[in-house]
Scaffold this motif. Structure first.
Motif, PDB file in Angstrom:
ATOM      1  N   TYR A  31      -1.064  -4.548   4.839  1.00  0.00           N
ATOM      2  CA  TYR A  31       0.750  -4.292   5.073  1.00  0.00           C
ATOM      3  C   TYR A  31       0.851  -3.279   3.624  1.00  0.00           C
ATOM      4  N   ALA A  32       1.587  -3.000   3.663  1.00  0.00           N
ATOM      5  CA  ALA A  32       2.269  -2.288   2.539  1.00  0.00           C
ATOM      6  C   ALA A  32       3.442  -2.730   1.810  1.00  0.00           C
ATOM      7  N   ILE A  33       3.116  -2.739   0.644  1.00  0.00           N
ATOM      8  CA  ILE A  33       4.221  -3.623   0.428  1.00  0.00           C
ATOM      9  C   ILE A  33       5.178  -2.581  -1.341  1.00  0.00           C
ATOM     10  N   GLU A  43      21.192   7.500  -0.695  1.00  0.00           N
ATOM     11  CA  GLU A  43      20.763   6.492   0.282  1.00  0.00           C
ATOM     12  C   GLU A  43      19.211   5.999  -0.522  1.00  0.00           C
ATOM     13  N   ARG A  44      19.475   5.441   0.575  1.00  0.00           N
ATOM     14  CA  ARG A  44      18.191   4.549   0.109  1.00  0.00           C
ATOM     15  C   ARG A  44      16.938   5.652   0.650  1.00  0.00           C
ATOM     16  N   GLU A  45      16.285   4.828  -0.569  1.00  0.00           N
ATOM     17  CA  GLU A  45      15.527   6.475  -0.998  1.00  0.00           C
ATOM     18  C   GLU A  45      13.873   5.402  -1.571  1.00  0.00           C
ATOM     19  N   GLY A  46      12.698   6.126  -0.903  1.00  0.00           N
ATOM     20  CA  GLY A  46      11.209   5.186  -1.063  1.00  0.00           C
ATOM     21  C   GLY A  46      11.426   5.595  -2.616  1.00  0.00           C
ATOM     22  N   VAL A  47      10.344   4.448  -3.924  1.00  0.00           N
ATOM     23  CA  VAL A  47       9.827   5.090  -4.568  1.00  0.00           C
ATOM     24  C   VAL A  47       8.525   4.574  -5.493  1.00  0.00           C
ATOM     25  N   SER A  48       7.628   3.507  -4.549  1.00  0.00           N
ATOM     26  CA  SER A  48       6.671   3.464  -5.023  1.00  0.00           C
ATOM     27  C   SER A  48       6.000   2.397  -3.985  1.00  0.00           C
ATOM     28  N   ASP A  54      -6.549  -1.006   1.248  1.00  0.00           N
ATOM     29  CA  ASP A  54      -7.410  -0.620   0.296  1.00  0.00           C
ATOM     30  C   ASP A  54      -6.936  -0.312  -1.130  1.00  0.00           C
ATOM     31  N   GLY A  55      -5.865  -0.686  -1.925  1.00  0.00           N
ATOM     32  CA  GLY A  55      -4.764  -0.115  -2.693  1.00  0.00           C
ATOM     33  C   GLY A  55      -3.923   1.574  -2.957  1.00  0.00           C
ATOM     34  N   SER A  56      -4.359   1.577  -1.654  1.00  0.00           N
ATOM     35  CA  SER A  56      -4.186   2.646  -2.146  1.00  0.00           C
ATOM     36  C   SER A  56      -2.114   3.144  -2.429  1.00  0.00           C
ATOM     37  N   THR A  57      -2.251   3.843  -3.138  1.00  0.00           N
ATOM     38  CA  THR A  57      -0.674   4.117  -3.920  1.00  0.00           C
ATOM     39  C   THR A  57       0.349   5.106  -2.964  1.00  0.00           C
ATOM     40  N   TYR A  58       1.915   5.474  -3.923  1.00  0.00           N
ATOM     41  CA  TYR A  58       2.301   5.847  -3.334  1.00  0.00           C
ATOM     42  C   TYR A  58       3.311   6.417  -4.839  1.00  0.00           C
ATOM     43  N   TYR A  59       3.954   7.560  -4.733  1.00  0.00           N
ATOM     44  CA  TYR A  59       4.736   7.513  -5.553  1.00  0.00           C
ATOM     45  C   TYR A  59       5.420   8.885  -5.652  1.00  0.00           C
ATOM     46  N   ASP A  61       8.070  11.546  -5.974  1.00  0.00           N
ATOM     47  CA  ASP A  61       7.935  12.800  -7.084  1.00  0.00           C
ATOM     48  C   ASP A  61       8.885  12.661  -8.040  1.00  0.00           C
ATOM     49  N   SER A  62       9.832  11.975  -8.124  1.00  0.00           N
ATOM     50  CA  SER A  62      10.841  11.999  -9.250  1.00  0.00           C
ATOM     51  C   SER A  62      10.226  10.429 -10.377  1.00  0.00           C
ATOM     52  N   VAL A  63       9.209  10.074 -10.369  1.00  0.00           N
ATOM     53  CA  VAL A  63       9.105   8.791 -10.935  1.00  0.00           C
ATOM     54  C   VAL A  63       7.432   8.626 -10.881  1.00  0.00           C
ATOM     55  N   LYS A  64       6.443  10.375 -10.581  1.00  0.00           N
ATOM     56  CA  LYS A  64       5.054  10.390 -10.790  1.00  0.00           C
ATOM     57  C   LYS A  64       4.920  10.655 -11.821  1.00  0.00           C
ATOM     58  N   GLY A  65       4.186   9.654 -12.568  1.00  0.00           N
ATOM     59  CA  GLY A  65       4.061   9.793 -14.614  1.00  0.00           C
ATOM     60  C   GLY A  65       4.723   9.121 -15.395  1.00  0.00           C
ATOM     61  N   ARG A  66       5.821   8.457 -14.429  1.00  0.00           N
ATOM     62  CA  ARG A  66       6.405   7.057 -15.594  1.00  0.00           C
ATOM     63  C   ARG A  66       6.302   5.425 -14.518  1.00  0.00           C
ATOM     64  N   PHE A  67       6.241   6.192 -13.225  1.00  0.00           N
ATOM     65  CA  PHE A  67       6.164   5.173 -13.067  1.00  0.00           C
ATOM     66  C   PHE A  67       4.502   4.139 -12.375  1.00  0.00           C
ATOM     67  N   THR A  68       4.380   2.504 -12.541  1.00  0.00           N
ATOM     68  CA  THR A  68       3.125   2.192 -12.373  1.00  0.00           C
ATOM     69  C   THR A  68       3.192   0.935 -11.571  1.00  0.00           C
ATOM     70  N   ILE A  69       2.721   0.690 -10.272  1.00  0.00           N
ATOM     71  CA  ILE A  69       2.575   0.141  -9.047  1.00  0.00           C
ATOM     72  C   ILE A  69       0.832  -0.492  -8.880  1.00  0.00           C
ATOM     73  N   SER A  70       1.182  -1.642  -8.772  1.00  0.00           N
ATOM     74  CA  SER A  70       0.500  -2.605  -9.724  1.00  0.00           C
ATOM     75  C   SER A  70       0.231  -4.051  -8.435  1.00  0.00           C
ATOM     76  N   SER A  71      -1.165  -4.455  -7.936  1.00  0.00           N
ATOM     77  CA  SER A  71      -0.449  -5.866  -7.637  1.00  0.00           C
ATOM     78  C   SER A  71      -1.384  -6.703  -8.331  1.00  0.00           C
ATOM     79  N   ASP A  72      -1.185  -8.066  -8.140  1.00  0.00           N
ATOM     80  CA  ASP A  72      -1.905  -9.273  -8.876  1.00  0.00           C
ATOM     81  C   ASP A  72      -2.746 -10.154  -8.085  1.00  0.00           C
ATOM     82  N   ASN A  73      -4.010 -10.284  -9.042  1.00  0.00           N
ATOM     83  CA  ASN A  73      -5.551 -10.317  -8.163  1.00  0.00           C
ATOM     84  C   ASN A  73      -5.331 -11.250  -8.048  1.00  0.00           C
ATOM     85  N   ALA A  74      -4.551 -12.247  -9.479  1.00  0.00           N
ATOM     86  CA  ALA A  74      -5.103 -13.718  -9.776  1.00  0.00           C
ATOM     87  C   ALA A  74      -3.216 -14.463  -8.427  1.00  0.00           C
ATOM     88  N   LYS A  75      -2.249 -13.760  -8.665  1.00  0.00           N
ATOM     89  CA  LYS A  75      -0.894 -14.164  -7.999  1.00  0.00           C
ATOM     90  C   LYS A  75      -0.953 -13.277  -6.604  1.00  0.00           C
TER      91      LYS A  75
END
Length: 116
Positions: A31-33, A43-48, A54-59, A61-75
């Motif tokens: 899945y993607a989350i 309108e609602r817009e996708g952020v990230s 595979d851990g690939s990410t999407y951002y 354009d308006s947030v690139k370089g400012r926002f970072t998405i990550s997953s928690d391996n422990a949780k």
């Protein structure tokens, strides 16, 4: 599927916030989350988002370089959105989203307000 989001709030321009989303109640592993946002009158817009496979990410354009998405391996099934250098135009309700084979699951929104 339940998506529990937290971390919104009020911050001054240039500040930072971290959103978290904990997903539960599902057994699929492909899945993607991530996050969408909706500002008043827009309108609602996708952020990230991040792929579970595979851990690939999407951002957006308006947030690139400012926002970072990550997953928690422990949780497992918890993702974070680190938002830095926030701008007033980032003000919106942010929704956690999980997408599996074209089906969208949504959490309740969390308000992010950036004052100028």
């Amino acid at each position: 599927v339940q998506l529990q989001a937290s971390g919104g709030g009020l911050v001054q321009a240039g500040g930072s916030l971290r959103l978290s989303c904990a997903a539960s109640g599902f057994t699929f592993d492909d899945y993607a989350i991530g996050w969408f946002r909706q500002a008043p009158g827009k309108e609602r817009e996708g952020v990230s988002c991040i792929s579970s496979s595979d851990g690939s990410t999407y951002y957006a354009d308006s947030v690139k370089g400012r926002f970072t998405i990550s997953s928690d391996n422990a949780k497992k099934n918890t993702v974070y959105l680190q938002m830095n250098s926030l701008k007033p135009e980032d003000t919106a309700v942010y929704y956690c989203n999980q997408r599996h084979w074209g089906t969208d699951y949504w959490g309740k929104g969390t308000q992010v307000t950036v004052s100028s």
